[in-house]
Design an enzyme around this catalytic site. Sequence first.
Site, PDB file in Angstrom:
ATOM      1  N   GLN A 203       1.148  -2.799   1.092  1.00 15.69           N
ATOM      2  CA  GLN A 203       0.153  -1.725   1.039  1.00 15.69           C
ATOM      3  C   GLN A 203       0.748  -0.471   0.397  1.00 15.69           C
ATOM      4  O   GLN A 203       0.033   0.495   0.165  1.00 15.69           O
ATOM      5  CB  GLN A 203      -0.314  -1.376   2.459  1.00 15.69           C
ATOM      6  CG  GLN A 203      -1.009  -2.507   3.178  1.00 15.69           C
ATOM      7  CD  GLN A 203      -1.340  -2.182   4.616  1.00 15.69           C
ATOM      8  OE1 GLN A 203      -1.117  -2.993   5.496  1.00 15.69           O
ATOM      9  NE2 GLN A 203      -1.882  -1.000   4.900  1.00 15.69           N
TER      10      GLN A 203
ATOM     11  N   GLU B 200     -10.439   3.745   9.603  1.00 16.77           N
ATOM     12  CA  GLU B 200      -9.932   3.378  10.916  1.00 16.77           C
ATOM     13  C   GLU B 200     -10.750   3.966  12.065  1.00 16.77           C
ATOM     14  O   GLU B 200     -10.498   3.622  13.224  1.00 16.77           O
ATOM     15  CB  GLU B 200      -8.490   3.844  11.032  1.00 16.77           C
ATOM     16  CG  GLU B 200      -8.356   5.362  11.062  1.00 16.77           C
ATOM     17  CD  GLU B 200      -6.905   5.818  10.929  1.00 16.77           C
ATOM     18  OE1 GLU B 200      -6.168   5.186  10.156  1.00 16.77           O
ATOM     19  OE2 GLU B 200      -6.529   6.783  11.585  1.00 16.77           O
TER      20      GLU B 200
ATOM     21  N   ARG C  99      -4.675  -0.228  11.681  1.00 17.61           N
ATOM     22  CA  ARG C  99      -5.943   0.440  11.389  1.00 17.61           C
ATOM     23  C   ARG C  99      -6.004   1.774  12.129  1.00 17.61           C
ATOM     24  O   ARG C  99      -6.931   2.066  12.859  1.00 17.61           O
ATOM     25  CB  ARG C  99      -7.100  -0.466  11.808  1.00 17.61           C
ATOM     26  CG  ARG C  99      -8.343  -0.176  10.988  1.00 17.61           C
ATOM     27  CD  ARG C  99      -9.389  -1.232  11.098  1.00 17.61           C
ATOM     28  NE  ARG C  99     -10.466  -0.845  10.198  1.00 17.61           N
ATOM     29  CZ  ARG C  99     -11.328  -1.688   9.678  1.00 17.61           C
ATOM     30  NH1 ARG C  99     -11.262  -2.961   9.936  1.00 17.61           N
ATOM     31  NH2 ARG C  99     -12.272  -1.264   8.869  1.00 17.61           N
ATOM     32  N   CYS C 100      -4.985   2.577  11.902  1.00 13.01           N
ATOM     33  CA  CYS C 100      -4.758   3.727  12.779  1.00 13.01           C
ATOM     34  C   CYS C 100      -3.771   4.665  12.119  1.00 13.01           C
ATOM     35  O   CYS C 100      -2.820   4.237  11.508  1.00 13.01           O
ATOM     36  CB  CYS C 100      -4.194   3.182  14.088  1.00 13.01           C
ATOM     37  SG  CYS C 100      -3.204   4.299  15.045  1.00 13.01           S
TER      38      CYS C 100
END
Lengths: 176, 794
Positions: free
Chosen positions: B221, B738, B368-369
């Site tokens: 990523q 998120e 996701r944070c």
Amino acid sequence: MTSLNEEVFPEQASDIPVRTVTITVNGEKRSANVEPRLLLAHLLRQGFKMTGTHTGCDTTNCGACTVLFDGKPIKSCTMLAVQADGHDVMTIEGLASASELHPIQEGFKDEHGLQCGFCTPGMMLTAKALLDVNPNPTEDEIRWALSGNLCRCTGYQNIVKSVLWAAVKLRGQAAN
Amino acid sequence: MSLDEIKIGGMGASRRRVEDNRFIRGKGNYIDDIVLPGMLHMEILRSPFAHARIKSIDTSKAWGIPGVRLVMTGEMMASRNLAWMPTLSYDTQAVLATDKVRFQGQEVACVIADDAYIAKDGCEAIVVEYEPLPVIVNPLQAMAPGAPLIRDDKENQHDNVVFDWEVGDKSGTERAFAQADVVSKLDLHYPRSHPSPMETCGSIADFDRATSKLTVYMTSQAPHIIRAAVAMVAELPEHMIRIVSPDLGGGFGNKVPVYPGYVASILASILLERPVKWIEDKTGNLISTGFARDVYLRGEMALRKDGKILGIRMHTDSDHGAFFSDAQPSKFKIGLMHSAFACYDIPVAHLTARGVYTNKAPGGVAYRCSFRVTEAMFFQERMVQAAADDLDMDQAEFRRINFVGDDDFPHRTAFGFLTDSGQYGKCLDVGLEAIGYKDFLKQKEEAKKRGRLLGIGISTMTEPLGAGNSREYDILGIKMFDSAELRVHMTGKAILRTGAKSQGQGHETTWAQIVAHELGIPADDITVEEGDTDTAPFGMGTYASRSTPVAGAAIAMVSRKIRAKARKLAAHLLEVSEEDVEWELGRFYVRSSPDRGVTIQECAMAAYTNMPDGMEPGLENNAYYDPPNLTWPFACYIATVEVDPQTGVWDVLNVVAVDDCGVRINPMIVEGQIMGGLTEAYAMASMQFITFDEEGNCIGSNYMDYLLPTAWETPGFELHEVVTPCPHHPIGAKGIGECATVGGPAAFVNAVMDALKGTGVRNIDMPLLSDRVYEALTKRRDVSGMPPMRTDDV
């Protein structure tokens, strides 16, 4: 997997057993010499260079490797290639015709039924198997039919809408 | 006449996704789809023990298997000074174990062979002799007197504590608590979880001896951070390293860190001078790569009788596994735990945080944070509900009393963050209206009379998205900003490259929409490229919902640079001075004579064929954007549930989400992100966790044990929006990816706890498995989720 890398590795151990399998893939007869332990997903991906079939979990849970086997959805990551000998297999590469997309593909694009795209081929083939036998499914029937295919991105709601979209279009096509 | 922005696929258009054209045909290009000539395959042998001394490793049988090309062990890595690598949090992590294994699944050896089957045969032929050691699976065990020392490899490490940190105003908080009418308390565990993208991690390292160039295709990523890390670890010159991140089958934070498999495949390729592919299996992914959460909280809230929050005191114990490798800004030891309570007007707060080593996988990624903000918001909203219950106040009203007002922005939080904007009360009202709050409360009372347990849970939260500003946010010292490079071709078509990296967010679609908005070039005329460090400008990648806040801003800024140059070209073409030129979408015109104008495409042509004397030819530029602040989206999630008192099974009745992420670039994609996030929130609340038995065996090493919700379990979602543009972002946008995962879990848990109100049960740790709910209901006590897993948890 001895046969797959022949062009790269001409020297092969002689004691590895090899079986010849012939499979109809997307309507075309394909043959390969395979080790009996070779998985169908790997034959499709590496042997036949059809990389639309994805392997996600290796344990029949996620459904990314779903293909249609004699018209029924199966998880190709836990089926041996030799078990497919003489059978008919449809992969995502066989879903669209040369010139136009299948309504399921159109539906997934129009209803935003995918994000990363990794589960999408398996999801669409499972949807096809459903619509083949049930052209007018309810939302619950779609959710149940897709419950062997995991998606981490979409939350499924748009996938369900995509399948409903395709069902409407397919029914329209059938009526004409 | 100005263009119709929606028609050209600009801002606000639910433009259908460009990337779908390949994905729906099975023509994506994921890591395992890439085949290079002469490529070999690598498999990893992992430790079956959570803590053990390695007495010996015998690789001779593996070397004897035809087709095996190389067997690598820790000893061999050590001889090249590669047995250990730095983590993203200034710790070290074993690439291949030398002395000891410290978690189940740790990498012990690698086999490289002609194909993956032979490489797996090779792994099975390796004989490792282990001497098992005592195992630690939670912070209590880690900090107990006489606990075995996990990191005895580190000098000056005499206990299992990674860090001891505090932030906030301790004495001020004590004063607030002294004045409190009521002190509300809550203890919680946010269980260990795993992002678990459908695609696992993998890499293909290709070292070319002839050019000395190392190309690594990998699931990253953040490819530029990887290039920097490889340059440092492998001591290769940075310009001779090319990282290519192809299509990613999901990321969710899992694909940010550097993993041993990447490093091993690189070394193998250098040694063998052949491309080496490593594709992780699902079990390897679940038991060894970046986990998330695993934080224990003790929270206290000082309250006035009328519902005003006077102060907050929190302590966290976080379980970091065997190596401290959180992907997080170096300034904040426990991520952004202290962003908790940012949407409430609270005068004072104090947080102490301790991190410990245990015999569990490392990683601590922000699943996701944004850097543990998920734990922060879960604790916040669970504590808010507990406080409202303690005061016997309506939970919506309690929130409303304490919200930061619409006119109070920018607002400095008790922990020093500066929130930028919001209409919190409006969001809550939209949510309550949508769920039918008052009616539901009546239904709930009616149902209770008949023995049915209904509950409603609310979660309202704002969170900081879009690291950084570079003053406060860095990873390994690299400041957090992002970049965009835009090249407009002669015919007005363009290519845009950014330092972000999509994993399903649809950047190829949305980035073009920002350019269309700024320049009036139709989105279909713009190619978007990311992920190749040889071509993309340097950027920090995509995670923590930072792409739109940072890279998205850079795209707007570079487009404006292009427009500034195009204005000069327009003035030249129109034979007027630049000051007399006006802009409307896609076209410059003469102020005094609006019919006389030139399109952006005509300006582009002139940049290559008819530029004024002295002007540099071409129409391209780049922008690096360092945001002045984080963006602060706000959300209100409400769930209603029914709990079956006979079984503890709970069903979701309705879910309403109201998100305010500022201006929406592509509403269709924003809604897709929210629904995906809500599903992960439901997953964590209901079934998804990774736990351990007392020997450190990972329970959750495959999808039969690690439950992810399917289409069948996942509830439907009803989405609403409120739009408060971000005041400092060039297009008014905020992060969104998120939000629902961060704020959603508390809505589900609060709903179940609301259904259990009056039973004396204050908390059940996630996931709210039916047996836990049943235990709480029948034994009228809280249920802890702390590992080791008890047998009655099964």
